[in-house]
Design a protein around this motif. Structure first.
Motif, PDB file in Angstrom:
ATOM      1  N   ALA A   1     -13.193  41.431  21.243  1.00 30.46           N
ATOM      2  CA  ALA A   1     -13.952  41.159  20.027  1.00 30.46           C
ATOM      3  C   ALA A   1     -12.997  41.020  18.850  1.00 30.46           C
ATOM      4  N   ALA A   2     -13.413  40.238  17.867  1.00 33.12           N
ATOM      5  CA  ALA A   2     -12.528  39.927  16.737  1.00 33.12           C
ATOM      6  C   ALA A   2     -12.168  41.168  15.926  1.00 33.12           C
ATOM      7  N   GLN A   3     -13.109  42.102  15.784  1.00 33.69           N
ATOM      8  CA  GLN A   3     -12.896  43.234  14.893  1.00 33.69           C
ATOM      9  C   GLN A   3     -12.494  44.515  15.614  1.00 33.69           C
ATOM     10  N   VAL A   4     -12.266  44.445  16.929  1.00 37.80           N
ATOM     11  CA  VAL A   4     -11.949  45.648  17.689  1.00 37.80           C
ATOM     12  C   VAL A   4     -10.464  45.695  18.001  1.00 37.80           C
ATOM     13  N   THR A   5      -9.823  46.803  17.672  1.00 36.18           N
ATOM     14  CA  THR A   5      -8.413  47.007  18.017  1.00 36.18           C
ATOM     15  C   THR A   5      -8.334  47.983  19.182  1.00 36.18           C
ATOM     16  N   TRP A   6      -7.144  48.128  19.719  1.00 29.01           N
ATOM     17  CA  TRP A   6      -6.958  48.997  20.873  1.00 29.01           C
ATOM     18  C   TRP A   6      -7.444  50.411  20.576  1.00 29.01           C
ATOM     19  N   THR A   7      -8.199  50.959  21.514  1.00 29.46           N
ATOM     20  CA  THR A   7      -8.705  52.309  21.343  1.00 29.46           C
ATOM     21  C   THR A   7      -8.024  53.246  22.325  1.00 29.46           C
ATOM     22  N   THR A   8      -7.668  54.417  21.844  1.00 26.71           N
ATOM     23  CA  THR A   8      -7.000  55.394  22.710  1.00 26.71           C
ATOM     24  C   THR A   8      -7.943  55.989  23.737  1.00 26.71           C
ATOM     25  N   GLU A   9      -9.251  55.787  23.582  1.00 27.85           N
ATOM     26  CA  GLU A   9     -10.198  56.372  24.519  1.00 27.85           C
ATOM     27  C   GLU A   9      -9.983  55.859  25.944  1.00 27.85           C
ATOM     28  N   LEU A  10      -9.593  54.596  26.084  1.00 27.81           N
ATOM     29  CA  LEU A  10      -9.370  54.022  27.403  1.00 27.81           C
ATOM     30  C   LEU A  10      -7.913  54.081  27.831  1.00 27.81           C
ATOM     31  N   GLY A  11      -7.055  54.642  27.033  1.00 28.14           N
ATOM     32  CA  GLY A  11      -5.680  54.828  27.426  1.00 28.14           C
ATOM     33  C   GLY A  11      -4.997  53.532  27.831  1.00 28.14           C
ATOM     34  N   LEU A  12      -4.370  53.554  28.999  1.00 31.20           N
ATOM     35  CA  LEU A  12      -3.630  52.391  29.487  1.00 31.20           C
ATOM     36  C   LEU A  12      -4.543  51.194  29.710  1.00 31.20           C
ATOM     37  N   LEU A  13      -5.759  51.433  30.198  1.00 34.47           N
ATOM     38  CA  LEU A  13      -6.696  50.326  30.379  1.00 34.47           C
ATOM     39  C   LEU A  13      -6.999  49.661  29.047  1.00 34.47           C
ATOM     40  N   GLY A  14      -7.122  50.441  27.988  1.00 36.39           N
ATOM     41  CA  GLY A  14      -7.344  49.882  26.661  1.00 36.39           C
ATOM     42  C   GLY A  14      -6.186  49.018  26.204  1.00 36.39           C
ATOM     43  N   ARG A  15      -4.949  49.394  26.570  1.00 39.78           N
ATOM     44  CA  ARG A  15      -3.791  48.585  26.202  1.00 39.78           C
ATOM     45  C   ARG A  15      -3.807  47.236  26.924  1.00 39.78           C
ATOM     46  N   LEU A  16      -4.289  47.244  28.159  1.00 44.12           N
ATOM     47  CA  LEU A  16      -4.360  45.987  28.907  1.00 44.12           C
ATOM     48  C   LEU A  16      -5.396  45.029  28.302  1.00 44.12           C
ATOM     49  N   ALA A  17      -6.318  45.588  27.530  1.00 40.18           N
ATOM     50  CA  ALA A  17      -7.419  44.789  26.991  1.00 40.18           C
ATOM     51  C   ALA A  17      -7.247  44.476  25.511  1.00 40.18           C
ATOM     52  N   THR A  18      -6.017  44.385  25.046  1.00 40.56           N
ATOM     53  CA  THR A  18      -5.797  44.033  23.642  1.00 40.56           C
ATOM     54  C   THR A  18      -5.806  42.531  23.428  1.00 40.56           C
ATOM     55  N   ARG A  19      -5.894  41.761  24.511  1.00 37.64           N
ATOM     56  CA  ARG A  19      -5.909  40.301  24.423  1.00 37.64           C
ATOM     57  C   ARG A  19      -6.791  39.758  25.534  1.00 37.64           C
ATOM     58  N   ALA A  20      -7.095  38.460  25.480  1.00 37.23           N
ATOM     59  CA  ALA A  20      -7.889  37.838  26.535  1.00 37.23           C
ATOM     60  C   ALA A  20      -7.216  38.098  27.877  1.00 37.23           C
ATOM     61  N   ALA A  21      -8.012  38.453  28.867  1.00 36.27           N
ATOM     62  CA  ALA A  21      -7.413  38.869  30.133  1.00 36.27           C
ATOM     63  C   ALA A  21      -8.335  38.571  31.308  1.00 36.27           C
ATOM     64  N   ILE A  22      -7.707  38.405  32.458  1.00 40.95           N
ATOM     65  CA  ILE A  22      -8.394  38.314  33.745  1.00 40.95           C
ATOM     66  C   ILE A  22      -7.997  39.551  34.537  1.00 40.95           C
ATOM     67  N   PHE A  23      -8.982  40.306  35.014  1.00 39.49           N
ATOM     68  CA  PHE A  23      -8.711  41.498  35.821  1.00 39.49           C
ATOM     69  C   PHE A  23      -9.117  41.220  37.272  1.00 39.49           C
ATOM     70  N   GLU A  24      -8.194  41.464  38.184  1.00 35.75           N
ATOM     71  CA  GLU A  24      -8.453  41.288  39.616  1.00 35.75           C
ATOM     72  C   GLU A  24      -8.122  42.598  40.334  1.00 35.75           C
ATOM     73  N   PRO A  25      -9.113  43.487  40.498  1.00 33.99           N
ATOM     74  CA  PRO A  25      -8.863  44.768  41.169  1.00 33.99           C
ATOM     75  C   PRO A  25      -8.978  44.639  42.688  1.00 33.99           C
ATOM     76  N   PHE A  26      -8.118  45.349  43.406  1.00 32.63           N
ATOM     77  CA  PHE A  26      -8.120  45.349  44.867  1.00 32.63           C
ATOM     78  C   PHE A  26      -8.272  46.770  45.374  1.00 32.63           C
ATOM     79  N   ARG A  27      -9.028  46.921  46.455  1.00 33.98           N
ATOM     80  CA  ARG A  27      -9.191  48.226  47.089  1.00 33.98           C
ATOM     81  C   ARG A  27      -7.987  48.559  47.956  1.00 33.98           C
ATOM     82  N   ASN A  28      -7.499  47.578  48.696  1.00 33.27           N
ATOM     83  CA  ASN A  28      -6.358  47.780  49.577  1.00 33.27           C
ATOM     84  C   ASN A  28      -5.110  47.147  48.964  1.00 33.27           C
ATOM     85  N   ALA A  29      -3.950  47.510  49.501  1.00 34.06           N
ATOM     86  CA  ALA A  29      -2.683  47.034  48.955  1.00 34.06           C
ATOM     87  C   ALA A  29      -2.632  45.503  48.969  1.00 34.06           C
TER      88      ALA A  29
END
Length: 325
Positions: A44-72
């Motif tokens: 969002a335009a007015q939202v800056t990084w929040t410490t509540e999500l920690g490292l995940l919040g840092r990953l979301a400071t810009r437009a992003a694609i997340f691809e989570p995997f269960r196995n290696a």
């Protein structure tokens, strides 16, 4: 673990946690062939990084694609994810040409591949490197123009900052994260949301007959939290019911109103807690509640709790609808 339950859990999990920071879309189709991005995030335009999500919040400071995997992850997984990323780049550039504009590098999304583990040979083959001073262990970066990072969950330090990513881990790492989650204050909004999602995952896994030892361990780890969450929901319903009953009782008369209001409030609170349980079980098993599923909630509540739970766990959607219609 069965691929679908974890895949859906991971998508729902990231969507719930990232939604306060921007626009989140799951299973987004791209390119001319049928391929889907697991999670698309636009801050969002007015939202800056929040410490509540920690490292995940840092990953979301810009437009992003997340691809989570269960196995290696393996070689093909990384290439497939990067193929999606480049398809997005091509789509954005075509769109810009049609509009006689230009895509800036800062507008292009960053790909984050999230994996429980990754071999050193695989990472080095893609030129993935650490930035320990700024990101710590477990977060690898490919060459800058590739706009790709790989989060190796089992290498993340077990700190509060990494908790929301470690929940997506596997085995002992995920178990430790669940234990850490249980230590967070009960009224914490993130804790409530994540416990709800984990409860849904537990319910889906319990329906499966052939569970792997790892899945059985996960269910055992989640069971105390699930029971506690159900008790909290029931207690909350009772308290709300008592409060509403008291208010109505006062309006109708102090003595008679309070007596009847408390009785009705307790009954309503217990029923509200049961309704929350039934709705969550239906959502976990069948997805969003449509009119047909909503219509059978009241008949289910009319049954003893043990009977309704058995039906929900053992019957298919068609069998449930046929039984009550």
């Amino acid at each position: 673990m069965t691929v679908f339950p974890y895949d859906q859990f991971a998508k729902d999990y990231l969507k719930e946690l990232l939604s306060p920071l921007g626009e989140v879309e799951t299973s987004r189709s791209i390119a001319s062939e049928v391929r889907e991005i697991d999670v698309w995030f636009a801050p969002a335009a007015q939202v800056t990084w929040t410490t509540e999500l920690g490292l995940l919040g840092r990953l979301a400071t810009r437009a992003a694609i997340f691809e989570p995997f269960r196995n290696a992850i393996d070689l093909g997984n990384i290439r497939s994810c990067m193929g999606k990323l480049f398809d997005v780049f091509a789509f954005l550039e075509r769109q810009a040409r049609r509009n006689n504009t230009r895509v800036e590098e800062t507008e292009l999304p960053h790909l984050w591949i999230i994996s429980p583990t990754a071999s050193e040979s695989l990472l080095s083959g893609f030129g993935a490197t650490l930035d320990l001073d700024n990101w710590g262990s477990g977060v690898y970066f490919l060459h800058p123009h590739l706009k790709t990072g790989i989060v190796v969950i089992h290498q993340l330090p077990p700190t509060p900052e990494t908790l929301w990513l470690r929940i997506l881990g596997k085995g002992r790492v995920q178990q430790q994260a669940i234990d850490d989650l249980a230590k967070i204050p009960e009224n914490d909004p993130l804790r409530i949301v994540v416990l709800e999602l984990l409860s849904n995952l537990k319910t889906i896994l319990e329906v499966n007959q052939n569970l792997a030892p790892e899945e059985q361990d996960l269910i055992m780890r989640l069971s105390p939290l699930y029971e506690k969450r159900l008790a909290e929901a029931t207690q909350q319903g009772i308290e709300q019911g008592i409060e509403q009953g008291l208010e109505r009782g006062i309006e109708r008369g102090i003595e008679r109103g309070i007596e009847q209001g408390i009785e009705r409030g307790i009954e309503r609170g217990v029923r509200q807690g049961q309704r929350i349980f039934v709705e969550n079980l239906l959502r976990a098993k069948f997805g969003d509640l449509d009119e047909e599923l909503t219509a059978i909630i009241e008949p289910l509540l009319a049954l003893p709790a043990a009977d309704s739970t058995a039906l929900l766990l053992n019957l298919s959607r068609a069998e449930l609808l046929a039984r009550f219609n």
